[in-house]
Write a protein that holds these residues in place. Structure first.
Motif, PDB file in Angstrom:
ATOM      1  N   ALA A 180       0.547  -1.231  -0.025  1.00  0.00           N
ATOM      2  CA  ALA A 180      -0.147   0.194  -0.125  1.00  0.00           C
ATOM      3  C   ALA A 180       0.809   1.376  -0.147  1.00  0.00           C
ATOM      4  O   ALA A 180       1.764   1.378   0.619  1.00  0.00           O
ATOM      5  N   THR A 181       0.418   2.202  -0.980  1.00  0.00           N
ATOM      6  CA  THR A 181       1.296   3.342  -1.127  1.00  0.00           C
ATOM      7  C   THR A 181       0.430   4.545  -1.044  1.00  0.00           C
ATOM      8  O   THR A 181      -0.718   4.452  -1.683  1.00  0.00           O
ATOM      9  N   ILE A 182       0.710   5.732  -0.537  1.00  0.00           N
ATOM     10  CA  ILE A 182      -0.013   6.789  -0.675  1.00  0.00           C
ATOM     11  C   ILE A 182       0.902   8.016  -0.819  1.00  0.00           C
ATOM     12  O   ILE A 182       1.879   8.217  -0.167  1.00  0.00           O
ATOM     13  N   GLU A 183       0.423   9.181  -1.454  1.00  0.00           N
ATOM     14  CA  GLU A 183       1.196  10.636  -1.522  1.00  0.00           C
ATOM     15  C   GLU A 183       0.445  11.680  -0.820  1.00  0.00           C
ATOM     16  O   GLU A 183      -0.817  11.744  -1.262  1.00  0.00           O
ATOM     17  N   PHE A 184       1.199  12.358  -0.468  1.00  0.00           N
ATOM     18  CA  PHE A 184       0.535  13.695   0.157  1.00  0.00           C
ATOM     19  C   PHE A 184       1.719  14.867  -0.269  1.00  0.00           C
ATOM     20  O   PHE A 184       2.837  14.972  -0.837  1.00  0.00           O
ATOM     21  N   THR A 185       0.912  16.224  -0.292  1.00  0.00           N
ATOM     22  CA  THR A 185       1.692  17.432  -0.150  1.00  0.00           C
ATOM     23  C   THR A 185       2.410  17.517   1.073  1.00  0.00           C
ATOM     24  O   THR A 185       2.309  16.900   1.882  1.00  0.00           O
ATOM     25  N   LYS A 186       3.339  18.331   0.970  1.00  0.00           N
ATOM     26  CA  LYS A 186       4.405  18.593   2.236  1.00  0.00           C
ATOM     27  C   LYS A 186       3.430  19.059   3.630  1.00  0.00           C
ATOM     28  O   LYS A 186       3.777  19.016   4.583  1.00  0.00           O
ATOM     29  N   GLU A 187       2.187  19.651   3.179  1.00  0.00           N
ATOM     30  CA  GLU A 187       1.267  20.036   4.256  1.00  0.00           C
ATOM     31  C   GLU A 187       0.364  18.938   4.649  1.00  0.00           C
ATOM     32  O   GLU A 187      -0.207  18.998   5.757  1.00  0.00           O
ATOM     33  N   GLY A 188       0.501  17.665   4.069  1.00  0.00           N
ATOM     34  CA  GLY A 188      -0.258  16.426   4.541  1.00  0.00           C
ATOM     35  C   GLY A 188      -1.714  16.402   3.708  1.00  0.00           C
ATOM     36  O   GLY A 188      -2.545  15.698   4.112  1.00  0.00           O
TER      37      GLY A 188
ATOM     38  N   HIS B  34      -4.461  14.301   5.867  1.00  0.00           N
ATOM     39  CA  HIS B  34      -4.019  13.025   6.365  1.00  0.00           C
ATOM     40  C   HIS B  34      -4.962  12.721   7.700  1.00  0.00           C
ATOM     41  O   HIS B  34      -4.978  11.601   8.083  1.00  0.00           O
ATOM     42  N   ARG B  35      -5.315  13.835   8.418  1.00  0.00           N
ATOM     43  CA  ARG B  35      -6.038  13.515   9.899  1.00  0.00           C
ATOM     44  C   ARG B  35      -7.153  12.625   9.582  1.00  0.00           C
ATOM     45  O   ARG B  35      -7.818  12.195  10.374  1.00  0.00           O
ATOM     46  N   LEU B  36      -7.657  12.551   8.263  1.00  0.00           N
ATOM     47  CA  LEU B  36      -8.800  11.578   7.960  1.00  0.00           C
ATOM     48  C   LEU B  36      -8.636  10.175   8.718  1.00  0.00           C
ATOM     49  O   LEU B  36      -9.428   9.576   9.065  1.00  0.00           O
ATOM     50  N   PHE B  37      -7.451   9.711   8.361  1.00  0.00           N
ATOM     51  CA  PHE B  37      -6.921   8.497   8.918  1.00  0.00           C
ATOM     52  C   PHE B  37      -6.671   8.334  10.498  1.00  0.00           C
ATOM     53  O   PHE B  37      -6.441   7.161  11.020  1.00  0.00           O
ATOM     54  N   MET B  38      -6.519   9.350  11.284  1.00  0.00           N
ATOM     55  CA  MET B  38      -6.012   9.481  12.642  1.00  0.00           C
ATOM     56  C   MET B  38      -7.184   9.293  13.679  1.00  0.00           C
ATOM     57  O   MET B  38      -8.251   9.596  13.530  1.00  0.00           O
TER      58      MET B  38
ATOM     59  N   THR C 141      -2.356  15.328  19.993  1.00  0.00           N
ATOM     60  CA  THR C 141      -0.953  14.761  20.606  1.00  0.00           C
ATOM     61  C   THR C 141       0.106  15.914  20.165  1.00  0.00           C
ATOM     62  O   THR C 141      -0.165  16.456  19.102  1.00  0.00           O
ATOM     63  N   SER C 142       0.991  15.995  21.184  1.00  0.00           N
ATOM     64  CA  SER C 142       2.236  17.099  20.627  1.00  0.00           C
ATOM     65  C   SER C 142       3.043  16.409  19.505  1.00  0.00           C
ATOM     66  O   SER C 142       3.389  16.863  18.785  1.00  0.00           O
ATOM     67  N   GLU C 143       2.989  15.100  19.474  1.00  0.00           N
ATOM     68  CA  GLU C 143       3.449  14.329  18.399  1.00  0.00           C
ATOM     69  C   GLU C 143       2.939  14.741  17.173  1.00  0.00           C
ATOM     70  O   GLU C 143       3.821  14.703  16.106  1.00  0.00           O
ATOM     71  N   TYR C 144       1.781  14.704  17.059  1.00  0.00           N
ATOM     72  CA  TYR C 144       1.146  14.943  15.830  1.00  0.00           C
ATOM     73  C   TYR C 144       1.030  16.063  15.807  1.00  0.00           C
ATOM     74  O   TYR C 144       1.083  16.536  13.797  1.00  0.00           O
ATOM     75  N   GLU C 145       1.320  17.376  16.257  1.00  0.00           N
ATOM     76  CA  GLU C 145       1.480  18.651  16.021  1.00  0.00           C
ATOM     77  C   GLU C 145       2.898  18.844  15.110  1.00  0.00           C
ATOM     78  O   GLU C 145       2.790  19.833  14.412  1.00  0.00           O
ATOM     79  N   VAL C 146       3.974  18.137  15.604  1.00  0.00           N
ATOM     80  CA  VAL C 146       5.019  18.290  14.839  1.00  0.00           C
ATOM     81  C   VAL C 146       5.149  17.431  13.699  1.00  0.00           C
ATOM     82  O   VAL C 146       6.430  17.317  13.057  1.00  0.00           O
ATOM     83  N   PHE C 147       4.234  16.281  13.638  1.00  0.00           N
ATOM     84  CA  PHE C 147       4.459  15.182  12.324  1.00  0.00           C
ATOM     85  C   PHE C 147       4.771  15.630  11.130  1.00  0.00           C
ATOM     86  O   PHE C 147       5.611  15.512  10.574  1.00  0.00           O
ATOM     87  N   TRP C 148       3.880  16.683  10.685  1.00  0.00           N
ATOM     88  CA  TRP C 148       3.891  17.147   9.382  1.00  0.00           C
ATOM     89  C   TRP C 148       5.043  18.171   8.987  1.00  0.00           C
ATOM     90  O   TRP C 148       5.632  18.368   8.104  1.00  0.00           O
ATOM     91  N   PRO C 149       5.231  19.125  10.043  1.00  0.00           N
ATOM     92  CA  PRO C 149       6.308  20.258  10.142  1.00  0.00           C
ATOM     93  C   PRO C 149       7.408  19.463  10.090  1.00  0.00           C
ATOM     94  O   PRO C 149       8.459  19.857   8.983  1.00  0.00           O
ATOM     95  N   ASN C 150       7.820  18.374  10.459  1.00  0.00           N
ATOM     96  CA  ASN C 150       9.203  17.475  10.453  1.00  0.00           C
ATOM     97  C   ASN C 150       9.223  17.015   9.140  1.00  0.00           C
ATOM     98  O   ASN C 150      10.252  16.983   8.571  1.00  0.00           O
ATOM     99  N   LEU C 151       8.107  16.359   8.698  1.00  0.00           N
ATOM    100  CA  LEU C 151       8.211  15.857   7.181  1.00  0.00           C
ATOM    101  C   LEU C 151       8.653  16.790   6.225  1.00  0.00           C
ATOM    102  O   LEU C 151       9.263  16.798   5.340  1.00  0.00           O
ATOM    103  N   ALA C 152       7.738  18.011   6.341  1.00  0.00           N
ATOM    104  CA  ALA C 152       8.240  19.182   5.396  1.00  0.00           C
ATOM    105  C   ALA C 152       9.653  19.679   5.503  1.00  0.00           C
ATOM    106  O   ALA C 152      10.170  20.048   4.450  1.00  0.00           O
TER     107      ALA C 152
END
Length: 552
Positions: free
Chosen positions: A467-475, A500-504, A511-522
């Motif tokens: 399974a693969t999925i692609e996002f913009t850098k904002e998610g 992406h939060r559709l699947f969360m 959580t604080s982890e999810y707040e920095v999840f997409w900034p770290n990926l970007a």
């Protein structure tokens, strides 16, 4: 002489009296018969001796006419009911399945004047796990099977399904069904379960509960209705499955057309000038970097064979067995060294191979292995330890792609590349403005094309198994393959353009982890872990995955 006259007179008087009495009885009998002809079965025997032969005959006649009248009423009731439900099924089958089931059971409960009813159908969408499913109920409160699932043979419904026989109970178990009303709950007096048969195959069970007993003609009526429902339900189910197959085939046809268009565009690009080739070479370099990043993520989630932490085989999928030419029975319980050449298994590196995996360290490489015939097989693979919640290694999963064919075709690829290089040289001679460095650029371009061809082949094989999925850098979701959509229970149109939060799960969104999840990926930081997600139905899905930033 006087005595004889007296006797004759007495007999005459008696005869006259008897004649009068007979006339009265006949008159009464005539009135009684007329009353019976008018369906007045409560008419009295006034003026008629019930114990006489005529009285007993008339009494027997009334009893017989009452029986015949009752049987006629029952026949009319049955015939009217069959006609009613035939019309109901014919009209309602155009609706969806839920409407069909609800209309039938509510009408059946009302027509029989019973208290509760339910329809159960076989759910065989998954051949390995068939079960009986409650699809519709009316005035129904079941304390048992609240999850609407009954195993085959389980309870009275499962028994009726397997035995293909009507079950009629007048002594209902205390914990089976209770009828609920405004006055409270009470145990029904009788339970009727009738299998829904079509060509000797049971498609479901109709269950009815009542405070009254079921008459034999009512049971026969329900059996006929159940058979009619089976035929209608079978047709409705076939129609729904046909529609689903049609939708899937249309989707596949669209994909094929898109692929054909992409191939056509690629062929046009091959005919471009050297300037266009150089531009394409730069595009290939960027595409190569993107594919290399995608492969790093995909290689961490492909499943083909599983081992214990010590290297003993526990299971393998069909692709691995075909590649290595083994059956599962031939390798299960045996050590991994079965697949390694003698020079590999005796090396110092192999001695530390499983020790490192048991310590939780993954190993990614192109590995040389041997199949059951002793033939060399090249695998682009990762050995990935699977950890429990405490960080202990539970097992090791190997994700692999067979690249033997690609390696064997290298000679042919090199030949084609040489021809391409010769064409580039001819173009170089006709273009004075090309600098002396063009030959080196062409060589690098050929190397990139070769690498890109290999990675494209690997990517195509891997993309067909994971399974693969692609996002913009904002998610925001831009694309996903069929395996991911099927795993999460969505279509592409339902998720494309959404975040992406559709699947969360709700508990992870804040959580604080999810707040920095997409900034770290970007910022270019990849993220590898076992992630908890939710499907379209709200079901928890665990994904061993990597979120990998794609760089220019």
């Amino acid at each position: 002489m006087a005595l004889f006259s007296f006797v004759n007179k007495a007999r005459l008087d008696q005869a006259l009296t008897e004649n009068k009495s007979l006339k009265e009885e006949l008159s009464s009998a005539s009135r009684f018969v007329e009353a019976l002809k008018s369906a007045d079965f409560q008419a009295s025997f006034s003026g008629l001796n019930e114990n006489s032969v005529l009285g007993e005959s008339l009494h027997s006649l009334r009893s017989r006419m009452i029986t015949l009248s009752k049987e006629e009423q029952q026949r009319n009731w049955v015939n009217q009911g069959l006609a009613k439900f035939a019309d109901l099924l014919r009209v309602t089958k155009q609706e969806n399945a839920t409407v069909l089931f609800d209309h039938v059971i509510s009408s059946l409960v009302a027509y029989l004047d019973v208290n509760q009813g339910a329809i159960f159908l076989i759910n065989d969408e998954h051949p390995g796990d068939p079960f009986i499913e409650l699809v519709s109920c009316y005035a129904y409160h079941r304390k048992k099977h609240l999850d609407k699932r009954i195993e085959l043979g389980g309870g009275l419904v499962g028994q009726c399904f397997l035995e293909k026989q009507v079950i009629y109970l007048t002594e209902v178990p205390a914990d089976y069904i209770r009828i609920t009303s405004g006055l409270g709950e009470a145990l029904p007096r009788s339970i009727l379960l009738v299998p829904m048969m079509l060509d000797d195959q049971v498609l479901g069970v109709t269950e009815l509960a009542s405070f009254n007993v079921f008459e034999p003609y009512q049971i026969d009526f329900v059996k006929k209705i159940a058979d009619n429902m089976a035929s209608t339900f079978a047709g409705a189910r076939t129609s729904m499955r046909t529609q689903a197959l049609l939708t899937e085939s249309q989707f596949q046809a669209e994909q094929l057309r898109a692929q054909e268009e992409e191939m056509r565009q690629n062929m046009e690009e091959l005919t471009a000038t050297q300037e266009e080739m150089q531009r394409k070479a730069n595009e290939v370099l960027n595409a190569s970097a993107e594919m290399r990043s995608i492969l790093n993520g995909i290689d961490a989630t492909m499943a083909t064979i599983e081992f214990t932490p010590e290297g003993v085989v526990t299971t393998a999928n069909t692709n691995f067995l075909n590649a290595m030419k083994y059956s599962l029975a031939e390798i299960k319980g045996k050590h991994h060294r079965l697949f390694t050449p003698p020079d590999v298994s005796s090396s110092q590196e192999y001695q530390h191979f499983w020790t490192s995996l048991a310590a939780g360290k993954s190993n990614t490489d192109v590995f040389r292995r041997i199949d059951s015939n002793g033939k060399t097989v090249w695998l682009n693979a990762i050995y990935n330890p699977i950890l429990d919640a405490d960080g202990k290694v539970l097992k090791v999963i190997k994700f692999a792609t067979d690249i033997t064919a690609q390696k064997e075709s290298e000679i042919e690829v090199k030949h084609l590349l040489e021809e391409s290089k010769a064409q580039g040289e001819e173009l170089r001679q006709t273009m004075e403005e090309i600098s002396a460095t063009q030959e080196e650029m062409q060589r690098k371009s050929n190397e990139v094309l070769k690498s890109s061809a290999e990675m494209t082949s690997i990517l195509n094989g891997i993309n067909a198994t994971m399974a693969t999925i692609e996002f913009t850098k904002e998610g925001v979701i831009t694309n996903a393959n069929e395996i991911f959509l099927r795993t999460m229970g969505y279509s592409l149109s339902e998720i494309k353009g959404k975040h992406h939060r559709l699947f969360m799960p709700d508990e992870l969104l804040r959580t604080s982890e999810y707040e920095v999840f997409w900034p770290n990926l970007a910022a270019g930081k990849s993220n590898t872990d076992v992630f908890k997600r939710v499907s379209s139905t709200g079901k928890t899905v665990w994904l061993n995955a990597i979120y990998n930033p794609i760089l220019g």
